[in-house]
Design a protein around this motif. Structure first.
Motif, PDB file in Angstrom:
ATOM      1  N   THR A 254       0.846  -1.189   0.000  1.00  0.00           N
ATOM      2  CA  THR A 254       0.000   0.000   0.000  1.00  0.00           C
ATOM      3  C   THR A 254       0.882   1.239   0.000  1.00  0.00           C
ATOM      4  OG1 THR A 254      -0.078  -0.021   2.410  1.00  0.00           O
ATOM      5  CG2 THR A 254      -1.907  -1.078   1.276  1.00  0.00           C
ATOM      6  N   ALA A 255       0.285   2.373  -0.381  1.00  0.00           N
ATOM      7  CA  ALA A 255       1.030   3.626  -0.375  1.00  0.00           C
ATOM      8  C   ALA A 255       0.128   4.724   0.139  1.00  0.00           C
ATOM      9  CB  ALA A 255       1.514   3.960  -1.786  1.00  0.00           C
ATOM     10  N   THR A 256       0.732   5.678   0.820  1.00  0.00           N
ATOM     11  CA  THR A 256      -0.038   6.840   1.259  1.00  0.00           C
ATOM     12  C   THR A 256       0.616   8.097   0.702  1.00  0.00           C
ATOM     13  OG1 THR A 256       1.216   7.008   3.306  1.00  0.00           O
ATOM     14  CG2 THR A 256      -0.857   5.794   3.395  1.00  0.00           C
ATOM     15  N   SER A 257      -0.227   9.108   0.505  1.00  0.00           N
ATOM     16  CA  SER A 257       0.285  10.346  -0.059  1.00  0.00           C
ATOM     17  C   SER A 257      -0.571  11.514   0.416  1.00  0.00           C
ATOM     18  CB  SER A 257       0.244  10.259  -1.592  1.00  0.00           C
ATOM     19  OG  SER A 257       0.456  11.524  -2.171  1.00  0.00           O
ATOM     20  N   THR A 258       0.081  12.595   0.857  1.00  0.00           N
ATOM     21  CA  THR A 258      -0.674  13.792   1.213  1.00  0.00           C
ATOM     22  C   THR A 258      -0.665  14.758   0.033  1.00  0.00           C
ATOM     23  OG1 THR A 258       1.176  13.957   2.748  1.00  0.00           O
ATOM     24  CG2 THR A 258      -0.976  14.438   3.623  1.00  0.00           C
ATOM     25  N   ILE A 259       0.512  14.931  -0.575  1.00  0.00           N
ATOM     26  CA  ILE A 259       0.604  15.830  -1.712  1.00  0.00           C
ATOM     27  C   ILE A 259       0.370  15.029  -2.980  1.00  0.00           C
ATOM     28  CG2 ILE A 259       2.075  17.461  -2.941  1.00  0.00           C
ATOM     29  CD1 ILE A 259       3.610  17.849  -0.335  1.00  0.00           C
ATOM     30  N   LYS A 260      -0.810  15.205  -3.567  1.00  0.00           N
ATOM     31  CA  LYS A 260      -1.170  14.435  -4.755  1.00  0.00           C
ATOM     32  C   LYS A 260      -2.215  15.215  -5.538  1.00  0.00           C
ATOM     33  CE  LYS A 260      -4.559  11.723  -2.134  1.00  0.00           C
ATOM     34  NZ  LYS A 260      -4.310  12.137  -0.746  1.00  0.00           N
ATOM     35  N   HIS A 261      -2.491  14.716  -6.749  1.00  0.00           N
ATOM     36  CA  HIS A 261      -3.531  15.344  -7.546  1.00  0.00           C
ATOM     37  C   HIS A 261      -4.852  15.295  -6.778  1.00  0.00           C
ATOM     38  CE1 HIS A 261      -6.307  16.011 -10.934  1.00  0.00           C
ATOM     39  NE2 HIS A 261      -5.296  16.693 -11.439  1.00  0.00           N
TER      40      HIS A 261
ATOM     41  N   MET B 290      -7.466  12.452  -6.474  1.00  0.00           N
ATOM     42  CA  MET B 290      -7.156  11.209  -5.778  1.00  0.00           C
ATOM     43  C   MET B 290      -7.521  11.257  -4.294  1.00  0.00           C
ATOM     44  SD  MET B 290      -3.493  10.664  -7.668  1.00  0.00           S
ATOM     45  CE  MET B 290      -2.939   9.280  -6.708  1.00  0.00           C
TER      46      MET B 290
ATOM     47  N   VAL C 214       0.748   1.610  -9.217  1.00  0.00           N
ATOM     48  CA  VAL C 214      -0.153   2.078  -8.178  1.00  0.00           C
ATOM     49  C   VAL C 214      -1.558   2.083  -8.762  1.00  0.00           C
ATOM     50  CG1 VAL C 214      -0.721   3.988  -6.646  1.00  0.00           C
ATOM     51  CG2 VAL C 214       1.653   3.520  -7.206  1.00  0.00           C
TER      52      VAL C 214
ATOM     53  N   ALA D  62       4.495   8.654  -7.491  1.00  0.00           N
ATOM     54  CA  ALA D  62       3.714   7.835  -8.409  1.00  0.00           C
ATOM     55  C   ALA D  62       3.549   8.678  -9.661  1.00  0.00           C
ATOM     56  CB  ALA D  62       2.353   7.495  -7.807  1.00  0.00           C
TER      57      ALA D  62
ATOM     58  N   ALA E 159       1.540  11.912  -7.571  1.00  0.00           N
ATOM     59  CA  ALA E 159       1.511  11.917  -6.119  1.00  0.00           C
ATOM     60  C   ALA E 159       2.913  11.725  -5.567  1.00  0.00           C
ATOM     61  CB  ALA E 159       0.610  10.798  -5.598  1.00  0.00           C
ATOM     62  N   ILE E 160       3.227  12.505  -4.511  1.00  0.00           N
ATOM     63  CA  ILE E 160       4.459  12.237  -3.765  1.00  0.00           C
ATOM     64  C   ILE E 160       4.084  11.212  -2.711  1.00  0.00           C
ATOM     65  CG2 ILE E 160       6.294  13.196  -2.328  1.00  0.00           C
ATOM     66  CD1 ILE E 160       5.804  15.897  -3.595  1.00  0.00           C
ATOM     67  N   LEU E 161       4.761  10.077  -2.708  1.00  0.00           N
ATOM     68  CA  LEU E 161       4.376   8.987  -1.794  1.00  0.00           C
ATOM     69  C   LEU E 161       5.074   9.174  -0.455  1.00  0.00           C
ATOM     70  CD1 LEU E 161       4.503   6.062  -4.369  1.00  0.00           C
ATOM     71  CD2 LEU E 161       2.510   7.339  -3.575  1.00  0.00           C
ATOM     72  N   ASP E 162       4.255   9.363   0.604  1.00  0.00           N
ATOM     73  CA  ASP E 162       4.827   9.529   1.941  1.00  0.00           C
ATOM     74  C   ASP E 162       5.341   8.207   2.484  1.00  0.00           C
ATOM     75  OD1 ASP E 162       1.979  11.613   2.686  1.00  0.00           O
ATOM     76  OD2 ASP E 162       3.907  12.140   1.804  1.00  0.00           O
ATOM     77  N   GLN E 163       4.505   7.175   2.300  1.00  0.00           N
ATOM     78  CA  GLN E 163       4.847   5.885   2.867  1.00  0.00           C
ATOM     79  C   GLN E 163       4.557   4.785   1.852  1.00  0.00           C
ATOM     80  OE1 GLN E 163       4.527   5.862   6.827  1.00  0.00           O
ATOM     81  NE2 GLN E 163       4.175   3.695   7.163  1.00  0.00           N
TER      82      GLN E 163
END
Lengths: 86, 93
Positions: free
Chosen positions: A9-16, A19, A43, B61, B85-89
């Protein structure tokens, strides 16, 4: 549509912004033997709740994914269509 | 979207008018073996359009092909790679 295994899995705060609220899965597409990896992991967004270790069917139909996300400007292409049973 | 690591920045002097003002990053796509930490072999790098101010070492991503230009619809730019997206984790098992 392709068979893939959920490997993470992946997490992201700064994204389009399209999403926001979508779960990001890291999936590895598989070759015909159902085991060997086929290319780089991608992804994919998921609304079905697939878990790591499960096999899923993913689609690269970008238009379908844009309809699923209700956004014409999303950069996302891959989405999970189904989770394999057996 | 594939996962990539930013290894540098690209600046353009002469470019298509729609590309001026954009930031471009040099990115290496990561294989499953790279993500698991089992291989340091580097794939061929590509240039990715970046809106988010991603830095060197960041994992992102990035979208390729048609979807790379989709965020700019209907004023499409001639891009084939876009930082979605910048992937944090990243958790791989």
């Amino acid at each position: 549509m392709q068979l893939a295994r959920v490997v993470g899995t992946a997490t992201s705060t700064i994204k389009h912004p399209s999403m926001n609220g979508w779960k990001l899965l890291i999936v590895q597409m598989l070759q015909a033997d159902g085991r060997s990896p086929d290319g780089d992991p991608v992804v994919s967004i998921d609304s079905l709740g697939a878990a790591v270790g499960q096999d899923v069917i993913i689609t690269s139909d970008g238009k379908g994914t844009r309809e699923l996300m209700n956004s014409n400007i999303t950069p996302v292409r891959w989405s999970v269509l189904g989770i394999r049973n057996d | 979207m594939r996962i990539g690591e930013i290894i540098g920045t690209v600046t353009l002097s002469r470019c298509h008018p729609s590309l001026t003002g954009g930031s471009y990053r040099l990115v290496v796509p990561l294989s499953l073996e790279n993500l698991k930490g089992r291989s340091t072999e580097r794939a061929e790098e590509l240039v990715v359009y970046d809106d988010f101010g991603a830095g060197i070492g960041d994992k992102i991503a990035f979208s390729e092909g048609v979807e790379a230009a989709q965020p700019f619809a209907p004023n499409y730019k001639p891009l084939d790679a876009y930082n979605a997206a910048i992937l944090d984790q990243i958790d791989i098992r």
